[in-house]
Design a protein around this motif. Structure first.
Motif, PDB file in Angstrom:
ATOM      1  N   TRP A 173     -29.157 -10.105   0.525  1.00 49.73           N
ATOM      2  CA  TRP A 173     -28.063 -10.281  -0.430  1.00 49.73           C
ATOM      3  C   TRP A 173     -28.472  -9.894  -1.846  1.00 49.73           C
ATOM      4  O   TRP A 173     -28.024 -10.454  -2.830  1.00 49.73           O
ATOM      5  CB  TRP A 173     -27.502 -11.699  -0.382  1.00 49.73           C
TER       6      TRP A 173
ATOM      7  N   ILE B  37     -21.374  -7.274  -6.538  1.00 48.66           N
ATOM      8  CA  ILE B  37     -20.351  -7.840  -5.651  1.00 48.66           C
ATOM      9  C   ILE B  37     -19.809  -9.174  -6.160  1.00 48.66           C
ATOM     10  O   ILE B  37     -19.577 -10.107  -5.388  1.00 48.66           O
ATOM     11  CB  ILE B  37     -20.876  -7.969  -4.208  1.00 48.66           C
TER      12      ILE B  37
ATOM     13  N   GLU C  20     -18.598 -24.253  -4.282  1.00 50.22           N
ATOM     14  CA  GLU C  20     -18.560 -22.798  -4.101  1.00 50.22           C
ATOM     15  C   GLU C  20     -19.570 -22.425  -3.022  1.00 50.22           C
ATOM     16  O   GLU C  20     -20.706 -22.899  -3.053  1.00 50.22           O
ATOM     17  CB  GLU C  20     -18.926 -22.098  -5.415  1.00 50.22           C
TER      18      GLU C  20
ATOM     19  N   TYR D 277     -24.299 -15.862  -5.791  1.00 47.83           N
ATOM     20  CA  TYR D 277     -24.767 -14.523  -6.219  1.00 47.83           C
ATOM     21  C   TYR D 277     -25.296 -14.627  -7.651  1.00 47.83           C
ATOM     22  O   TYR D 277     -26.211 -15.406  -7.895  1.00 47.83           O
ATOM     23  CB  TYR D 277     -23.657 -13.489  -6.049  1.00 47.83           C
TER      24      TYR D 277
ATOM     25  N   GLY E 247     -23.680 -15.722 -10.278  1.00 51.03           N
ATOM     26  CA  GLY E 247     -23.051 -16.804 -11.036  1.00 51.03           C
ATOM     27  C   GLY E 247     -21.777 -16.428 -11.757  1.00 51.03           C
ATOM     28  O   GLY E 247     -21.251 -17.218 -12.556  1.00 51.03           O
TER      29      GLY E 247
ATOM     30  N   SER F 266     -18.492 -15.846 -10.593  1.00 52.24           N
ATOM     31  CA  SER F 266     -17.302 -16.640 -10.265  1.00 52.24           C
ATOM     32  C   SER F 266     -17.472 -18.075 -10.747  1.00 52.24           C
ATOM     33  O   SER F 266     -16.506 -18.716 -11.179  1.00 52.24           O
ATOM     34  CB  SER F 266     -17.023 -16.617  -8.755  1.00 52.24           C
TER      35      SER F 266
ATOM     36  N   ILE G 188     -23.409 -23.215  -3.585  1.00 55.77           N
ATOM     37  CA  ILE G 188     -24.421 -23.062  -2.532  1.00 55.77           C
ATOM     38  C   ILE G 188     -24.818 -21.589  -2.436  1.00 55.77           C
ATOM     39  O   ILE G 188     -23.958 -20.718  -2.307  1.00 55.77           O
ATOM     40  CB  ILE G 188     -23.852 -23.505  -1.155  1.00 55.77           C
ATOM     41  N   GLU G 189     -26.119 -21.327  -2.506  1.00 60.66           N
ATOM     42  CA  GLU G 189     -26.607 -19.944  -2.454  1.00 60.66           C
ATOM     43  C   GLU G 189     -27.789 -19.845  -1.488  1.00 60.66           C
ATOM     44  O   GLU G 189     -28.751 -20.586  -1.590  1.00 60.66           O
ATOM     45  CB  GLU G 189     -27.016 -19.472  -3.854  1.00 60.66           C
TER      46      GLU G 189
ATOM     47  N   ASN H 257     -29.916 -17.190  -1.182  1.00 56.89           N
ATOM     48  CA  ASN H 257     -31.107 -16.506  -1.698  1.00 56.89           C
ATOM     49  C   ASN H 257     -31.575 -17.149  -3.006  1.00 56.89           C
ATOM     50  O   ASN H 257     -30.857 -17.106  -4.012  1.00 56.89           O
ATOM     51  CB  ASN H 257     -30.775 -15.020  -1.936  1.00 56.89           C
TER      52      ASN H 257
ATOM     53  N   ASN I 148     -31.229 -15.037  -6.189  1.00 61.41           N
ATOM     54  CA  ASN I 148     -29.889 -14.988  -6.774  1.00 61.41           C
ATOM     55  C   ASN I 148     -29.597 -16.264  -7.560  1.00 61.41           C
ATOM     56  O   ASN I 148     -29.017 -16.218  -8.645  1.00 61.41           O
ATOM     57  CB  ASN I 148     -28.831 -14.815  -5.677  1.00 61.41           C
TER      58      ASN I 148
ATOM     59  N   GLY J 149     -29.491 -22.918  -0.135  1.00 65.49           N
ATOM     60  CA  GLY J 149     -29.361 -23.287   1.278  1.00 65.49           C
ATOM     61  C   GLY J 149     -28.078 -22.728   1.842  1.00 65.49           C
ATOM     62  O   GLY J 149     -27.472 -21.827   1.245  1.00 65.49           O
ATOM     63  N   THR J 150     -27.694 -23.228   3.004  1.00 64.72           N
ATOM     64  CA  THR J 150     -26.406 -22.863   3.611  1.00 64.72           C
ATOM     65  C   THR J 150     -25.855 -24.124   4.282  1.00 64.72           C
ATOM     66  O   THR J 150     -26.599 -25.072   4.542  1.00 64.72           O
ATOM     67  CB  THR J 150     -26.557 -21.755   4.685  1.00 64.72           C
TER      68      THR J 150
ATOM     69  N   PHE K   9     -14.304 -22.785  -3.215  1.00 70.43           N
ATOM     70  CA  PHE K   9     -14.212 -21.322  -3.320  1.00 70.43           C
ATOM     71  C   PHE K   9     -15.174 -20.727  -2.303  1.00 70.43           C
ATOM     72  O   PHE K   9     -16.384 -20.953  -2.366  1.00 70.43           O
ATOM     73  CB  PHE K   9     -14.553 -20.847  -4.734  1.00 70.43           C
TER      74      PHE K   9
ATOM     75  N   ASP L 166     -16.911 -17.516  -0.678  1.00 71.73           N
ATOM     76  CA  ASP L 166     -17.202 -16.119  -1.035  1.00 71.73           C
ATOM     77  C   ASP L 166     -18.621 -15.761  -0.605  1.00 71.73           C
ATOM     78  O   ASP L 166     -19.399 -15.225  -1.384  1.00 71.73           O
ATOM     79  CB  ASP L 166     -17.035 -15.937  -2.555  1.00 71.73           C
ATOM     80  N   HIS L 167     -18.970 -16.077   0.660  1.00 69.36           N
ATOM     81  CA  HIS L 167     -20.342 -15.810   1.112  1.00 69.36           C
ATOM     82  C   HIS L 167     -20.287 -14.901   2.344  1.00 69.36           C
ATOM     83  O   HIS L 167     -19.504 -13.954   2.362  1.00 69.36           O
ATOM     84  CB  HIS L 167     -21.106 -17.114   1.320  1.00 69.36           C
TER      85      HIS L 167
ATOM     86  N   LYS M 209     -19.086 -13.289   5.461  1.00 67.68           N
ATOM     87  CA  LYS M 209     -17.677 -13.312   5.888  1.00 67.68           C
ATOM     88  C   LYS M 209     -17.491 -13.999   7.243  1.00 67.68           C
ATOM     89  O   LYS M 209     -16.494 -14.692   7.455  1.00 67.68           O
ATOM     90  CB  LYS M 209     -17.096 -11.889   5.912  1.00 67.68           C
TER      91      LYS M 209
END
Ligand SMILES: C[S@@+](CC[C@H](N)C(=O)[O-])C[C@H]1O[C@@H](n2cnc3c(N)ncnc32)[C@H](O)[C@@H]1O
Length: 266
Positions: A21, A62, A86, A90, A92, A94, A111-112, A114, A117, A139-140, A166, A168-169, A171
């Motif tokens: 990513w 992106i 969220e 990515y 930051g 959004s 939540i991210e 990577n 990022n 994390g995820t 939101f 947006d990770h 798909k």
């Protein structure tokens, strides 16, 4: 814009993108450098402006972008949420847009996957002076319960406490992660879930789920728009209001048809 080297380089980097990513040419870190040198410190508007400028004139990224970002702004402003989640930080961008319009006492949890990022986003948020209003968690929602537990135990996510999401990770993860949120009963009637990239690159299972749920547990508005930072590829943003399960005493009634938002250029 389409033929710009930056976009072609992005396409060449799709394999790297799929694994990490990040595009693979350092553009995410370059964005943070650019913001710190070209945007006024503690000025969130100027930081958002500088990110859009970087994406239009230096390197394609992106982010949700300026056009779809306005849809997100409006959804947050209308919902007046206090606790927001969220999925997919990515760099930051959004999160900056959300933080700009959310109520003063609201907190956004982002939540991210990577950590690199997340570090870029933190640097940009600190420059914008809003670092304390956003919590980024590396994390995820699919990491064997680690991130879900962090949200519950450390950040007091509990049934009925989550006002806005939101998505947006990854798909393919939109629907499974929404189901995880539903399983934890964090939403309440009136909670709003906004999903980016539903048409491009596309989240067909998520879209089909919301269509099937229309007027039952969910009411959805589909917002036609364009993929970020150009006007050729079409995209759709979904804005869904949770009505509550039919057997839920608090459930609110909603229209029994899917609304197509005719606004082409918000
Ligand atoms: C499209 S970008 C997010 C853009 C950002 N929301 C914005 O508009 O500024 C997707 C991000 O989601 C992250 N990601 C991918 N899969 C993820 C997952 N399962 N959980 C959390 N983040 C994930 C990626 O690392 C990437 O940074």
């Amino acid at each position: 814009m389409f033929l710009r080297w930056s976009y072609l380089r992005f396409l060449f980097g799709l394999r790297h993108m799929g694994a990490t990513w990040q595009v693979g040419d350092g553009r995410e870190q370059a964005l943070a450098d650019y913001v710190c040198t070209h945007a006024r410190r503690n000025d969130i508007d100027d930081v958002i402006r500088a990110i859009d400028e970087f994406c239009y004139t230096k390197s394609y990224l992106i982010n949700i972008g300026d056009e779809k970002g306005k849809l997100l702004d409006r959804a947050v402003a209308a919902a007046q949420p206090r606790r927001l989640l969220e999925l997919g930080t990515y760099c930051g961008y959004s999160a900056l847009r959300i933080a700009r319009v959310m109520p003063a006492d609201a907190v956004l949890y982002s939540i991210e996957f990577n950590p690199a990022n997340a570090a870029v986003a933190r640097r940009i948020w600190d420059h914008a002076g809003i670092g304390e209003r956003i919590v980024v968690i590396v994390g995820t929602l699919d990491d064997d319960g680690r991130t879900l537990s962090t949200l519950g135990d450390k950040h007091q996510f509990a049934p009925g406490t989550l006002d806005f999401v939101f998505i947006d990770h990854e798909k393919d993860a939109y629907l499974p992660d929404l189901r995880r949120i539903l399983d934890h009963e964090w939403l309440h009637p009136g909670s709003v879930v906004v999903a980016d990239n539903v048409k491009y690159p596309g989240a067909p299972q998520y879209r089909a789920f919301m269509r099937g749920q229309e007027g039952l547990d969910w009411h959805t508005r589909e917002h036609p728009s364009h993929a970020e930072y150009q006007k050729i590829i079409k995209d759709v943003v979904l804005e869904s209001t949770y009505l509550g399960r039919p057997d839920d005493e608090q459930s609110v009634s909603g229209p029994n048809h899917l609304v197509q938002d005719e606004q082409q250029h918000p």
